[in-house]
Design a protein around this motif. Structure first.
Motif, mmCIF file in Angstrom:
data_model
loop_
_atom_site.group_PDB
_atom_site.id
_atom_site.type_symbol
_atom_site.label_atom_id
_atom_site.label_comp_id
_atom_site.label_asym_id
_atom_site.label_seq_id
_atom_site.Cartn_x
_atom_site.Cartn_y
_atom_site.Cartn_z
ATOM 1 N N GLU A 171 36.363 8.857 10.761
ATOM 2 C CA GLU A 171 34.726 9.472 10.646
ATOM 3 C C GLU A 171 33.846 8.374 11.239
ATOM 4 O O GLU A 171 32.560 8.939 11.641
ATOM 5 C CB GLU A 171 34.605 9.579 8.985
ATOM 6 N N GLN A 191 33.604 16.827 8.452
ATOM 7 C CA GLN A 191 34.441 16.045 7.233
ATOM 8 C C GLN A 191 33.952 16.852 6.037
ATOM 9 O O GLN A 191 32.607 16.775 5.570
ATOM 10 C CB GLN A 191 34.436 14.699 7.160
ATOM 11 N N MET A 245 38.596 15.260 10.247
ATOM 12 C CA MET A 245 39.693 15.411 9.134
ATOM 13 C C MET A 245 41.097 15.465 9.871
ATOM 14 O O MET A 245 42.104 14.973 9.373
ATOM 15 C CB MET A 245 39.377 16.397 8.316
#
Length: 352
Positions: free
Chosen positions: A138, A265, A289
């Motif tokens: 992320e 995400q 993800m």
């Protein structure tokens, strides 16, 4: 002493209880907005309830921030308020935890007010000592969108240690072959519901669609419901009320497939539970993800594969893959993992 400023959400109470019970090597204080969820904790000396985020600037609250060894802002939706309210040196010990939606919308508006807000948000990100993300990879998305690179960590929004859901019992009685499909997790456009509905409409009334829409954008929710009903009729079932968590886990145990066409995400609570329950999960290829789950060796399918799948192949999943996903999630769900990840942050050099 760790001071937490926690965004108001259904996860907040679990976060507070986890910190107080599982991370009790440290003293914790929490700034939260006035919320009925915390009424039972009203006299808890660890919790300071605010009428709005600007109350952070009050003298007694600034004093608490100045005296903290470390500050955690969890859920950065409101971080722009703090630029002029934080004591200047407080930023040197502040870590910002992102939930996903709190940075993916950066620079997506031409409104002057939004541009100003984004400018202040970026200023806060630059001032902070470190950044915390819910999953691996992320930070790469963050750097690409925001253009800021900082030392980063991975740590979850933890569950309450006294949560009394018998996950293992639900797993043992879990079954498939209901021909039920879960699409998305909320009434937010980043779920890309319309595209997902179009992908599975070829299965017609052979399947039943459940669509969680209990929070998010009401206008968008209405459009999704209207379109879902248009395509699937009574086979499209919107979930517009939040369920108690135990009942929701039971509900997920009766779903066969989860489609998360999210472009950011999001929905990880749903995804993790479905993997634990041995369900087939489709994610959008190329997202953080997708990278996190596939690199962790979960058996995941790509949303774009649905185009080429007949009904049997759409639901088909090898039992060994179901068991493997379950075992990976069972290990990950243990409180020890969350404790280790948060301990690493709290023990950061010079933080304490």
């Amino acid at each position: 002493m760790i001071v937490h400023i926690v965004n108001e959400d259904r996860f907040t109470k679990g976060y507070v209880k986890f910190m107080l019970q599982s991370m009790n090597r440290w003293e914790h204080k929490f700034f939260v907005l006035n919320n009925k969820e915390f009424s039972e904790m009203e006299n808890n000396r660890h919790i300071i309830q605010l009428s709005n985020w600007k109350d952070i600037g009050k003298k007694e609250n600034r004093k608490l921030l100045e005296g903290a060894d470390q500050i955690i802002i969890s859920g950065a939706f409101f971080v722009h308020h703090f630029i002029f309210l934080f004591p200047p040196k407080a930023w040197d010990k502040t870590y910002i935890q992102f939930w996903g939606g709190d940075f993916y919308d950066f620079k997506q508006s031409s409104k002057i007010s939004r541009k100003l807000r984004d400018s202040l948000r970026k200023m806060a990100y630059c001032k902070a000592k470190g950044l915390i993300f819910l999953i691996d990879y992320e930070n790469e998305q963050f750097e690409k969108i925001i253009g800021v690179k900082k030392k980063s960590y991975v740590a979850p929004m933890p569950n309450s240690p006294d949560e009394c859901i018998s996950y293992h019992e639900i797993w043992k009685r879990c079954t498939n072959n209901h021909f039920t499909v879960l699409i998305g997790n909320s009434a937010t456009a980043s779920n890309n519901h319309f595209e997902a509905i179009d992908l599975v409409k070829k299965y017609g009334n052979e399947i039943k669609i459940y669509c969680p829409l209990s929070y998010g954008d009401d206008k968008y929710k209405g459009k999704v419901i209207a379109y879902g009903k248009q395509v699937f009729g009574e086979q499209f079932i919107p979930i517009t009320e939040q369920m108690e968590k135990g009942k929701y886990v039971e509900f997920l145990s009766n779903c066969d497939v989860g489609i998360f066409n999210n472009n950011r995400q999001q929905a990880m609570g749903n995804i993790n539970l479905l993997l634990y329950l041995g369900k087939k999960v489709f994610l959008k290829r190329g997202t953080s993800m997708w990278n996190a789950y596939t690199n962790a060796n979960y058996s995941i399918s790509a949303v774009d594969e649905i185009l080429d799948l007949d009904l049997k192949a759409f639901f088909e999943m090898d039992d060994a893959d179901r068991e493997y996903n379950h075992k990976l999630r069972e290990d990950a769900m243990k409180q020890l993992e969350a404790i280790n990840q948060w301990t690493k942050i709290f023990e950061e050099e010079n933080a304490l």
